[in-house]
Design a protein around this motif. Sequence first.
Motif, mmCIF file in Angstrom:
data_model
loop_
_atom_site.group_PDB
_atom_site.id
_atom_site.type_symbol
_atom_site.label_atom_id
_atom_site.label_comp_id
_atom_site.label_asym_id
_atom_site.label_seq_id
_atom_site.Cartn_x
_atom_site.Cartn_y
_atom_site.Cartn_z
ATOM 1 N N GLY A 9 -13.051 -2.105 -3.744
ATOM 2 C CA GLY A 9 -12.004 -1.255 -3.865
ATOM 3 C C GLY A 9 -12.025 0.007 -2.927
ATOM 4 O O GLY A 9 -11.127 0.255 -2.377
ATOM 5 N N SER A 51 0.739 -1.288 -0.021
ATOM 6 C CA SER A 51 -0.036 -0.122 0.029
ATOM 7 C C SER A 51 0.920 1.322 -0.246
ATOM 8 O O SER A 51 0.562 2.435 -0.404
ATOM 9 N N LEU A 53 -17.456 -4.286 -7.371
ATOM 10 C CA LEU A 53 -16.035 -4.256 -7.593
ATOM 11 C C LEU A 53 -15.351 -2.739 -7.203
ATOM 12 O O LEU A 53 -14.598 -2.655 -6.443
ATOM 13 N N GLY A 56 -9.223 0.333 -0.001
ATOM 14 C CA GLY A 56 -8.600 1.558 0.230
ATOM 15 C C GLY A 56 -8.866 2.213 1.284
ATOM 16 O O GLY A 56 -7.801 2.771 1.956
#
Length: 185
Positions: free
Chosen positions: A131, A32, A127, A135
């Motif tokens: 995501g 990350s 999706l 995040g």
Amino acid sequence: MIYQPWPWYVAGPLIAILMAILILMGKKFGMSSNLETFCSIGGAGKFVDYFKMDVKSKRWNLFVVLGSAIGGFIAAHYLTPNQAVDISPKTVESLQELGFESAGTAYLPTELFSMEALSEPKVWIILLAAGFLVGFGTRYASGCTSGHAISGLSNLQKPSLIAVIGFFIGGLVMVHLLYPIIFGS
């Protein structure tokens, strides 16, 4: 040996040696952190102070991303040709009951990760939501699973231990409670 998964007693010590080298060099490992570097390279520092950083000092970690992508491609296309995914038959059965017919034959479910699947709005919603949650969770936890579980635990960091416990709990909740709700018929 190269065509088979490496046993824990080979892969584990290799990871430990790599982590010892990184610790001695004063480096932290995590995927990350590369997203932060990419955002800085892309000019995000003009808008958010968080992304104002010395990109040159993080350049080594970008090679980790490149190596991961190249290594994954080589492994998937040349080292495991036509090899079934080795997961529990009960897991394959459970996934197929939820509509994942590719379970046991593909590393990524083609029902979500294929060009045909992208024509369905439900797939886009799943999706995009996934995501966003990944995040947000990565930023909120100050790192990703690889960073906390490998690097953070190697450095004996208490926040990493707490984060890894949270990852496991979240994974169990997702698989046993949310998967059937999201993907059930």
